[in-house]
Motif scaffolding. Structure first.
Motif, PDB file in Angstrom:
ATOM      1  N   VAL A 282       0.758  -1.151   0.071  1.00 21.83           N
ATOM      2  CA  VAL A 282       0.115   0.162  -0.081  1.00 21.83           C
ATOM      3  C   VAL A 282       0.931   1.188   0.271  1.00 21.83           C
ATOM      4  O   VAL A 282       1.744   1.434   0.849  1.00 21.83           O
ATOM      5  CB  VAL A 282      -0.937  -0.004   1.237  1.00 21.83           C
ATOM      6  N   PRO A 283       0.746   2.103  -1.060  1.00 19.46           N
ATOM      7  CA  PRO A 283       1.731   3.359  -1.036  1.00 19.46           C
ATOM      8  C   PRO A 283       1.466   4.311   0.237  1.00 19.46           C
ATOM      9  O   PRO A 283       0.300   4.478   0.776  1.00 19.46           O
ATOM     10  CB  PRO A 283       1.148   4.080  -2.369  1.00 19.46           C
ATOM     11  N   ALA A 284       2.572   4.666   0.532  1.00 27.33           N
ATOM     12  CA  ALA A 284       2.559   5.659   1.699  1.00 27.33           C
ATOM     13  C   ALA A 284       2.009   6.865   1.452  1.00 27.33           C
ATOM     14  O   ALA A 284       2.219   7.395   0.281  1.00 27.33           O
ATOM     15  CB  ALA A 284       4.157   5.985   2.308  1.00 27.33           C
ATOM     16  N   PRO A 285       1.403   7.820   2.311  1.00 24.23           N
ATOM     17  CA  PRO A 285       0.694   8.718   1.861  1.00 24.23           C
ATOM     18  C   PRO A 285       1.781   9.831   1.771  1.00 24.23           C
ATOM     19  O   PRO A 285       2.735   9.748   2.338  1.00 24.23           O
ATOM     20  CB  PRO A 285      -0.288   9.225   3.246  1.00 24.23           C
ATOM     21  N   ARG A 286       1.623  11.067   1.239  1.00 30.31           N
ATOM     22  CA  ARG A 286       2.277  12.069   0.808  1.00 30.31           C
ATOM     23  C   ARG A 286       2.285  13.068   2.047  1.00 30.31           C
ATOM     24  O   ARG A 286       3.431  13.662   2.452  1.00 30.31           O
ATOM     25  CB  ARG A 286       2.084  12.924  -0.455  1.00 30.31           C
ATOM     26  N   ARG A 287       1.060  12.827   2.906  1.00 28.22           N
ATOM     27  CA  ARG A 287       1.466  13.700   3.993  1.00 28.22           C
ATOM     28  C   ARG A 287       0.318  12.959   5.182  1.00 28.22           C
ATOM     29  O   ARG A 287      -0.516  12.159   4.902  1.00 28.22           O
ATOM     30  CB  ARG A 287       0.692  15.269   4.029  1.00 28.22           C
ATOM     31  N   ILE A 288       0.651  13.340   6.368  1.00 25.79           N
ATOM     32  CA  ILE A 288      -0.235  12.909   7.504  1.00 25.79           C
ATOM     33  C   ILE A 288      -0.700  13.785   8.436  1.00 25.79           C
ATOM     34  O   ILE A 288      -0.006  14.538   8.786  1.00 25.79           O
ATOM     35  CB  ILE A 288       0.725  11.604   8.322  1.00 25.79           C
ATOM     36  N   PRO A 289      -2.070  13.831   8.617  1.00 24.53           N
ATOM     37  CA  PRO A 289      -2.946  13.102   8.261  1.00 24.53           C
ATOM     38  C   PRO A 289      -3.439  13.322   6.761  1.00 24.53           C
ATOM     39  O   PRO A 289      -2.858  14.182   6.174  1.00 24.53           O
ATOM     40  CB  PRO A 289      -4.205  13.348   9.073  1.00 24.53           C
ATOM     41  N   THR A 290      -4.342  12.293   6.190  1.00 25.29           N
ATOM     42  CA  THR A 290      -4.420  12.456   4.811  1.00 25.29           C
ATOM     43  C   THR A 290      -6.111  12.827   4.590  1.00 25.29           C
ATOM     44  O   THR A 290      -6.859  12.716   5.683  1.00 25.29           O
ATOM     45  CB  THR A 290      -4.346  11.190   3.958  1.00 25.29           C
ATOM     46  N   LEU A 291      -6.424  13.289   3.552  1.00 26.42           N
ATOM     47  CA  LEU A 291      -8.099  13.695   3.308  1.00 26.42           C
ATOM     48  C   LEU A 291      -8.034  13.291   2.070  1.00 26.42           C
ATOM     49  O   LEU A 291      -7.422  13.694   0.780  1.00 26.42           O
ATOM     50  CB  LEU A 291      -7.881  15.094   3.478  1.00 26.42           C
ATOM     51  N   TYR A 292      -9.234  12.449   1.560  1.00 20.42           N
ATOM     52  CA  TYR A 292      -9.827  11.852   0.353  1.00 20.42           C
ATOM     53  C   TYR A 292     -10.979  12.544   0.178  1.00 20.42           C
ATOM     54  O   TYR A 292     -12.093  12.103   0.909  1.00 20.42           O
ATOM     55  CB  TYR A 292      -9.680  10.594   0.416  1.00 20.42           C
ATOM     56  N   PRO A 293     -11.574  13.455  -0.826  1.00 15.90           N
ATOM     57  CA  PRO A 293     -12.778  13.904  -1.411  1.00 15.90           C
ATOM     58  C   PRO A 293     -13.360  12.609  -1.871  1.00 15.90           C
ATOM     59  O   PRO A 293     -12.890  11.976  -2.748  1.00 15.90           O
ATOM     60  CB  PRO A 293     -12.465  14.950  -2.236  1.00 15.90           C
ATOM     61  N   LEU A 294     -14.753  12.360  -1.512  1.00 14.82           N
ATOM     62  CA  LEU A 294     -15.373  11.367  -2.350  1.00 14.82           C
ATOM     63  C   LEU A 294     -16.712  11.762  -2.953  1.00 14.82           C
ATOM     64  O   LEU A 294     -17.291  12.839  -2.507  1.00 14.82           O
ATOM     65  CB  LEU A 294     -15.828  10.308  -1.134  1.00 14.82           C
ATOM     66  N   SER A 295     -17.217  10.871  -3.729  1.00 20.66           N
ATOM     67  CA  SER A 295     -18.505  11.383  -4.454  1.00 20.66           C
ATOM     68  C   SER A 295     -19.519  10.969  -3.011  1.00 20.66           C
ATOM     69  O   SER A 295     -19.328  10.056  -2.466  1.00 20.66           O
ATOM     70  CB  SER A 295     -18.852  10.193  -5.364  1.00 20.66           C
ATOM     71  N   VAL A 296     -20.572  12.042  -3.081  1.00 17.95           N
ATOM     72  CA  VAL A 296     -21.501  12.182  -2.029  1.00 17.95           C
ATOM     73  C   VAL A 296     -22.456  10.811  -2.020  1.00 17.95           C
ATOM     74  O   VAL A 296     -23.127  10.525  -1.308  1.00 17.95           O
ATOM     75  CB  VAL A 296     -22.431  13.372  -1.874  1.00 17.95           C
ATOM     76  N   SER A 297     -22.530  10.214  -3.477  1.00 19.67           N
ATOM     77  CA  SER A 297     -23.366   8.895  -3.828  1.00 19.67           C
ATOM     78  C   SER A 297     -22.853   7.858  -2.884  1.00 19.67           C
ATOM     79  O   SER A 297     -23.577   6.749  -2.509  1.00 19.67           O
ATOM     80  CB  SER A 297     -23.452   8.755  -5.160  1.00 19.67           C
ATOM     81  N   LEU A 298     -21.766   7.957  -2.437  1.00 18.74           N
ATOM     82  CA  LEU A 298     -21.184   6.960  -1.381  1.00 18.74           C
ATOM     83  C   LEU A 298     -21.630   6.971   0.001  1.00 18.74           C
ATOM     84  O   LEU A 298     -21.484   5.881   0.704  1.00 18.74           O
ATOM     85  CB  LEU A 298     -19.707   6.719  -1.603  1.00 18.74           C
TER      86      LEU A 298
END
Length: 227
Positions: free
Chosen positions: A47-63
């Motif tokens: 699993v690739p390491a994140p570029r920064r910690i903590p991370t944030l992932y925007p998602l589709s609201v449909s999820l």
């Protein structure tokens, strides 16, 4: 694009919120050494390491949803017990509820952001006004169980003291927390030796008085693709 979700407040009052945006935090533990250890463990699994910690992932609201059954393409998906911050009419109208971030672990090795887009974020039934509980958040317990056949096992067991608090995200995200936004917190460690690839998941967020916000769902694997 939006959808309306209904919550029950601690006094039994119903509250409906039109959800428009979704954000998933990751690697959001307060113990930075433990977080780095987790990053290193995942790196060994590809699993690739994140570029920064903590991370944030925007998602589709449909999820963002409350399905009784989560349908998946293969056997390597699993949930994560979390809290969710739900923004109502403005920055002072914040609710806290249970959450479960179901994730495709096979796709995760190719990119965590991609894996987050392939399965739902499930929210609890009860929600607390954040202002009324912020002083006692660290005393909230967060637990998850998995079911294999008829056997249920505890897989996550902790408190909100292990995670960055909502106040951190309110300060850091600012205008990203628009009305109708749902923010998931990131998760706590899983108990070693418990199989996360389960037939069902159950998550409970409980306040010091015993009031609980719950999520429960089955996992259904779809037929293989004809390709």
């Amino acid at each position: 694009m939006s959808q309306t979700l209904r919550f029950t407040l601690p006094d039994g009052t119903p509250r409906e919120i039109e959800v428009r945006y979704a954000l998933n935090a990751g690697y959001a533990g307060r113990d930075t050494a433990q977080v780095q250890h987790h990053v290193d463990e995942l790196a060994e699994l590809g699993v690739p390491a994140p570029r920064r910690i903590p991370t944030l992932y925007p998602l589709s609201v449909s999820l963002v949803s409350r399905p009784e059954v989560v349908q998946v393409a293969h056997a390597r998906t699993s949930g994560e017990a979390e809290w969710a911050l739900v923004v109502g009419d403005g920055p002072d109208d914040l609710l806290l509820t249970a959450a479960c971030d179901h994730t495709d672990r096979a796709l995760e090795v190719h990119g965590v952001a991609w894996s987050k887009q392939t399965a739902p974020d499930l929210l609890g039934d009860v929600a607390w006004p954040l202002a009324s509980i912020e002083h006692e958040l660290d005393q909230f317990t967060l637990r998850a169980w998995v079911r294999h056949g008829a056997e249920e096992q505890l897989i996550q067991d902790g408190t909100l003291a292990q995670l960055l608090p909502p106040a951190y995200w309110v300060k850091e995200l600012g205008n990203l927390l628009r009305p109708g936004t749902v923010l998931l917190s990131g998760t706590i460690p899983m108990i070693a030796g418990v199989d996360q690839f389960a037939d069902a998941w159950r998550v409970e967020l409980t306040d010091p008085r015993g009031l609980t916000s719950r999520i429960e769902y089955a996992v259904e694997q779809l037929a293989e693709a004809w390709d």
